[in-house]
Design a protein around this motif. Sequence first.
Motif, short mmCIF file in Angstrom:
data_model
loop_
_atom_site.label_atom_id
_atom_site.label_comp_id
_atom_site.label_asym_id
_atom_site.label_seq_id
_atom_site.Cartn_x
_atom_site.Cartn_y
_atom_site.Cartn_z
N TRP A 45 0.82 -1.20 0.00
CA TRP A 45 0.00 0.00 0.00
C TRP A 45 0.87 1.26 0.00
CZ3 TRP A 45 -0.61 3.92 3.66
CH2 TRP A 45 -1.61 4.84 3.36
N THR A 48 2.59 1.66 -3.50
CA THR A 48 1.74 2.01 -4.64
C THR A 48 0.96 3.30 -4.42
OG1 THR A 48 -0.01 0.58 -3.81
CG2 THR A 48 1.47 -0.35 -5.43
N SER A 49 0.45 3.52 -3.23
CA SER A 49 -0.42 4.66 -2.99
C SER A 49 0.31 5.94 -2.61
CB SER A 49 -1.42 4.33 -1.87
OG SER A 49 -2.21 3.25 -2.25
N VAL A 50 1.24 5.81 -1.71
CA VAL A 50 1.82 7.01 -1.12
C VAL A 50 3.06 7.48 -1.88
CG1 VAL A 50 2.85 7.96 0.98
CG2 VAL A 50 0.93 6.39 1.14
N SER A 53 3.02 6.27 -6.62
CA SER A 53 1.87 6.59 -7.45
C SER A 53 1.52 5.47 -8.42
CB SER A 53 2.13 7.89 -8.23
OG SER A 53 2.36 8.95 -7.34
N GLY A 54 1.51 4.25 -7.91
CA GLY A 54 1.14 3.11 -8.73
C GLY A 54 2.27 2.51 -9.52
#
Length: 87
Positions: A45, A48-50, A53-54
């Motif tokens: 998480w 990818t999220s923080v 950016s994926g």
Amino acid sequence: MGILSWILFGLIAGAIAKFILPGKDPGGIIVTILLGIVGGLLGGWLGTSVFASGGISGFNVISFVWAVIGALIVLIVYRLLFHRSRA
């Protein structure tokens, strides 16, 4: 990268986190495995999220590093909570 991949990474990352942060933890191997899985998901998480950016995808070194970082974070938090509750 899918959730099953992060769970698999978490299993391995939990063992590496335990190697990096040795010590006596309650619950034994089962708790360590579960913490590793949670840490792998947390690392996925975060990656990818923080931060990325994926951009974290697939089985590669960067994904594995994020899984280990997540497992270390979870293990440290678990130890802090456990030691506070016993005091």
